[in-house]
Motif scaffolding. Structure first.
Motif, PDB file in Angstrom:
ATOM      1  N   THR A 294     -43.625 -50.523 -12.233  1.00 26.82           N
ATOM      2  CA  THR A 294     -43.792 -49.082 -12.435  1.00 26.82           C
ATOM      3  C   THR A 294     -45.241 -48.659 -12.213  1.00 26.82           C
ATOM      4  O   THR A 294     -45.521 -47.618 -11.601  1.00 26.82           O
ATOM      5  CB  THR A 294     -43.338 -48.691 -13.849  1.00 26.82           C
ATOM      6  N   MET A 295     -46.186 -49.469 -12.695  1.00 27.18           N
ATOM      7  CA  MET A 295     -47.607 -49.164 -12.491  1.00 27.18           C
ATOM      8  C   MET A 295     -47.962 -49.179 -11.006  1.00 27.18           C
ATOM      9  O   MET A 295     -48.733 -48.340 -10.531  1.00 27.18           O
ATOM     10  CB  MET A 295     -48.469 -50.174 -13.254  1.00 27.18           C
ATOM     11  N   LEU A 296     -47.395 -50.121 -10.273  1.00 23.20           N
ATOM     12  CA  LEU A 296     -47.622 -50.155  -8.823  1.00 23.20           C
ATOM     13  C   LEU A 296     -47.071 -48.903  -8.154  1.00 23.20           C
ATOM     14  O   LEU A 296     -47.691 -48.333  -7.251  1.00 23.20           O
ATOM     15  CB  LEU A 296     -46.976 -51.394  -8.215  1.00 23.20           C
ATOM     16  N   GLU A 297     -45.898 -48.467  -8.583  1.00 26.25           N
ATOM     17  CA  GLU A 297     -45.299 -47.253  -8.018  1.00 26.25           C
ATOM     18  C   GLU A 297     -46.199 -46.049  -8.254  1.00 26.25           C
ATOM     19  O   GLU A 297     -46.417 -45.221  -7.355  1.00 26.25           O
ATOM     20  CB  GLU A 297     -43.915 -47.017  -8.627  1.00 26.25           C
ATOM     21  N   PHE A 298     -46.716 -45.928  -9.473  1.00 26.91           N
ATOM     22  CA  PHE A 298     -47.607 -44.807  -9.788  1.00 26.91           C
ATOM     23  C   PHE A 298     -48.882 -44.868  -8.936  1.00 26.91           C
ATOM     24  O   PHE A 298     -49.338 -43.843  -8.412  1.00 26.91           O
ATOM     25  CB  PHE A 298     -47.978 -44.829 -11.273  1.00 26.91           C
ATOM     26  N   SER A 299     -49.442 -46.059  -8.811  1.00 25.63           N
ATOM     27  CA  SER A 299     -50.687 -46.191  -8.047  1.00 25.63           C
ATOM     28  C   SER A 299     -50.469 -45.898  -6.568  1.00 25.63           C
ATOM     29  O   SER A 299     -51.315 -45.279  -5.902  1.00 25.63           O
ATOM     30  CB  SER A 299     -51.274 -47.598  -8.219  1.00 25.63           C
ATOM     31  N   GLU A 300     -49.324 -46.323  -6.024  1.00 30.73           N
ATOM     32  CA  GLU A 300     -49.048 -46.052  -4.612  1.00 30.73           C
ATOM     33  C   GLU A 300     -48.846 -44.563  -4.362  1.00 30.73           C
ATOM     34  O   GLU A 300     -49.339 -44.021  -3.364  1.00 30.73           O
ATOM     35  CB  GLU A 300     -47.815 -46.831  -4.150  1.00 30.73           C
ATOM     36  N   ALA A 301     -48.132 -43.904  -5.263  1.00 29.67           N
ATOM     37  CA  ALA A 301     -47.946 -42.459  -5.116  1.00 29.67           C
ATOM     38  C   ALA A 301     -49.277 -41.728  -5.179  1.00 29.67           C
ATOM     39  O   ALA A 301     -49.530 -40.797  -4.399  1.00 29.67           O
ATOM     40  CB  ALA A 301     -47.006 -41.951  -6.212  1.00 29.67           C
ATOM     41  N   THR A 302     -50.150 -42.160  -6.081  1.00 26.46           N
ATOM     42  CA  THR A 302     -51.483 -41.539  -6.198  1.00 26.46           C
ATOM     43  C   THR A 302     -52.292 -41.762  -4.929  1.00 26.46           C
ATOM     44  O   THR A 302     -52.946 -40.834  -4.422  1.00 26.46           O
ATOM     45  CB  THR A 302     -52.231 -42.122  -7.409  1.00 26.46           C
ATOM     46  N   LEU A 303     -52.257 -42.989  -4.411  1.00 20.41           N
ATOM     47  CA  LEU A 303     -53.014 -43.298  -3.206  1.00 20.41           C
ATOM     48  C   LEU A 303     -52.509 -42.491  -2.011  1.00 20.41           C
ATOM     49  O   LEU A 303     -53.305 -42.004  -1.189  1.00 20.41           O
ATOM     50  CB  LEU A 303     -52.923 -44.795  -2.912  1.00 20.41           C
ATOM     51  N   GLY A 304     -51.192 -42.327  -1.898  1.00 27.52           N
ATOM     52  CA  GLY A 304     -50.645 -41.525  -0.811  1.00 27.52           C
ATOM     53  C   GLY A 304     -51.120 -40.094  -0.859  1.00 27.52           C
ATOM     54  O   GLY A 304     -51.491 -39.509   0.169  1.00 27.52           O
ATOM     55  N   LEU A 305     -51.125 -39.518  -2.067  1.00 27.40           N
ATOM     56  CA  LEU A 305     -51.602 -38.140  -2.218  1.00 27.40           C
ATOM     57  C   LEU A 305     -53.088 -38.028  -1.895  1.00 27.40           C
ATOM     58  O   LEU A 305     -53.535 -37.038  -1.295  1.00 27.40           O
ATOM     59  CB  LEU A 305     -51.339 -37.657  -3.642  1.00 27.40           C
ATOM     60  N   ILE A 306     -53.872 -39.039  -2.277  1.00 29.24           N
ATOM     61  CA  ILE A 306     -55.311 -39.025  -1.994  1.00 29.24           C
ATOM     62  C   ILE A 306     -55.563 -39.031  -0.485  1.00 29.24           C
ATOM     63  O   ILE A 306     -56.408 -38.278   0.024  1.00 29.24           O
ATOM     64  CB  ILE A 306     -55.998 -40.228  -2.664  1.00 29.24           C
ATOM     65  N   LEU A 307     -54.835 -39.861   0.249  1.00 31.17           N
ATOM     66  CA  LEU A 307     -55.029 -39.933   1.707  1.00 31.17           C
ATOM     67  C   LEU A 307     -54.683 -38.614   2.386  1.00 31.17           C
ATOM     68  O   LEU A 307     -55.398 -38.156   3.283  1.00 31.17           O
ATOM     69  CB  LEU A 307     -54.181 -41.065   2.280  1.00 31.17           C
ATOM     70  N   VAL A 308     -53.588 -37.999   1.960  1.00 28.37           N
ATOM     71  CA  VAL A 308     -53.218 -36.695   2.526  1.00 28.37           C
ATOM     72  C   VAL A 308     -54.270 -35.647   2.190  1.00 28.37           C
ATOM     73  O   VAL A 308     -54.678 -34.847   3.049  1.00 28.37           O
ATOM     74  CB  VAL A 308     -51.833 -36.254   2.005  1.00 28.37           C
ATOM     75  N   ALA A 309     -54.745 -35.663   0.939  1.00 27.06           N
ATOM     76  CA  ALA A 309     -55.755 -34.682   0.516  1.00 27.06           C
ATOM     77  C   ALA A 309     -57.064 -34.861   1.274  1.00 27.06           C
ATOM     78  O   ALA A 309     -57.742 -33.879   1.592  1.00 27.06           O
ATOM     79  CB  ALA A 309     -55.990 -34.802  -0.989  1.00 27.06           C
ATOM     80  N   LEU A 310     -57.428 -36.109   1.577  1.00 27.95           N
ATOM     81  CA  LEU A 310     -58.667 -36.359   2.315  1.00 27.95           C
ATOM     82  C   LEU A 310     -58.635 -35.691   3.682  1.00 27.95           C
ATOM     83  O   LEU A 310     -59.594 -35.022   4.085  1.00 27.95           O
ATOM     84  CB  LEU A 310     -58.886 -37.860   2.488  1.00 27.95           C
ATOM     85  N   LEU A 311     -57.537 -35.879   4.400  1.00 26.35           N
ATOM     86  CA  LEU A 311     -57.439 -35.281   5.734  1.00 26.35           C
ATOM     87  C   LEU A 311     -57.468 -33.761   5.646  1.00 26.35           C
ATOM     88  O   LEU A 311     -58.178 -33.097   6.416  1.00 26.35           O
ATOM     89  CB  LEU A 311     -56.159 -35.752   6.422  1.00 26.35           C
ATOM     90  N   ILE A 312     -56.716 -33.202   4.707  1.00 22.40           N
ATOM     91  CA  ILE A 312     -56.666 -31.743   4.575  1.00 22.40           C
ATOM     92  C   ILE A 312     -58.028 -31.178   4.186  1.00 22.40           C
ATOM     93  O   ILE A 312     -58.481 -30.161   4.718  1.00 22.40           O
ATOM     94  CB  ILE A 312     -55.599 -31.337   3.549  1.00 22.40           C
ATOM     95  N   ALA A 313     -58.713 -31.864   3.268  1.00 19.56           N
ATOM     96  CA  ALA A 313     -59.991 -31.356   2.766  1.00 19.56           C
ATOM     97  C   ALA A 313     -61.098 -31.424   3.812  1.00 19.56           C
ATOM     98  O   ALA A 313     -61.980 -30.554   3.849  1.00 19.56           O
ATOM     99  CB  ALA A 313     -60.402 -32.140   1.523  1.00 19.56           C
TER     100      ALA A 313
END
Length: 347
Positions: free
Chosen positions: A123-142
């Motif tokens: 479950t912790m891995l799932e949370f961390s992967e979801a967070t990392l995915g959002l960070i990568l998308v946000a980086l490109l947009i920002a």
């Protein structure tokens, strides 16, 4: 075996995150293999259609999509690497078979939630992967607005240069136009503005390397040919024009070749850090230089008496930036321009 696969997945995930940080966040030149590989592969794909196009205008229209397309492809590339990395980690923690590990990894990365594993660490891995995915998308947009602001600032000066140096820009035409409006002896502010432009160029084009390949709105314009026209103009002004030498010309020249060398280093362009003419030759021949002097004299530009020494002085300045200037013109597929067209020829 599970430990080795988990560590391999962790390293893959870290590599994707490090690539994103180097590409968008780190405020300095930091070449990244993954980003470079994406741009190289896309460039090879773009080279297939443009190799069959006869006119530069057609090639330019296609190449205008190269940098934006490559930039957008970085995100799915990073996400794919993260997905594989987390898939390995999920498998190592007991999510079997590989298909199930793939489903859990993809569901977590894209925050779809259709597949979940069991257990605290999964479950912790799932949370961390979801967070990392959002960070990568946000980086490109920002960082897209940041890149386009830098692009706009760059192109503003390139467009203004057309008024002063013609299209495509020419150092000879630039000095001739300044002579016609009686500004040839009062160019300190012009050289100072371009010195600042070169400083901004090296900061933006080394920290955000994709900007190097963003093309100007018009096919005949290019930041590379603009650099060449300004640097050649400053070199001609100091070497051949019989007027007071402004120290700002030398400062602009140095800012220019320092900026071009830094950008060229990012792409692995080999060049001498301390070149000297004639040991390091230049592509401009003495006859080309003398022809330029005749053109300047025809427009009323006062010339020095000793043109032999002027040629030596000009070559001594040009050798500092020619190798990297022509290399960047070739890398970016810049349009043909006076004294830069050795590598860029229209069919």
């Amino acid at each position: 075996m599970e430990v080795a696969i988990f560590l391999a997945g962790l390293l893959l995930t870290f590599a994707a995150l490090l690539s994103a940080v180097r590409t968008f966040v780190l405020p300095r030149s930091a070449p990244d293999r993954l980003t470079r590989s994406v741009f190289r592969i896309v460039r090879m794909l773009f080279n297939l259609p443009i190799s069959r196009m006869r006119s530069f205008e057609q090639r330019d229209r296609v190449m205008a999509f190269y940098a934006p397309f490559s930039l957008l492809l970085l995100l799915p590339t990073w996400l794919a690497v993260v997905l594989v990395g987390y898939m390995a980690m999920f498998w190592a923690l007991g999510v079997r078979p590989w298909v199930e590990a793939f489903n859990v990894s993809g569901s977590s990365l894209l925050t779809l939630g259709f597949a979940r594993g069991e257990g605290f660490w999964i479950t912790m891995l799932e949370f961390s992967e979801a967070t990392l995915g959002l960070i990568l998308v946000a980086l490109l947009i920002a960082y897209l607005p940041t890149m386009y602001n830098a692009f706009s600032d760059r192109e503003h000066a390139v467009t203004l240069l057309e008024v002063r140096a013609g299209s495509p820009p020419s150092a000879v035409e630039m000095l001739a136009r300044f002579q016609r409006i009686n500004m040839l002896d009062d160019l300190a502010s012009f050289w100072e503005a371009w010195e600042a432009w070169f400083a901004a160029l090296v900061e933006s084009h080394t920290s955000l390397a994709a900007l190097v390949f963003f093309r100007s709105p018009r096919p005949e314009a290019s930041w590379v040919t603009a650099c060449g026209a300004v640097l050649d103009g400053a070199a001609l002004k100091r070497s051949v024009v019989a007027l007071r030498r402004d120290p700002q010309e030398a400062l602009c020249l140095r800012a220019g070749f320092v900026a071009l060398r830094a950008i060229a280093d990012l792409f692995g362009v080999k060049h001498n850090q301390d070149p000297h003419w004639p040991d390091d030759p230049i592509s401009i021949q003495r006859d080309d230089f003398m022809e330029a002097c005749k053109e300047l004299k025809k427009h009323g530009v006062p010339l020095v008496d000793d043109l032999d020494q002027a040629w030596l002085d000009f070559a001594g300045w040009r050798v500092n930036y020619e190798t990297v200037l022509l290399a960047l013109a070739e890398i970016t597929m810049a349009p043909a321009a006076p004294w830069i067209s050795e590598f860029i020829q229209e069919s």
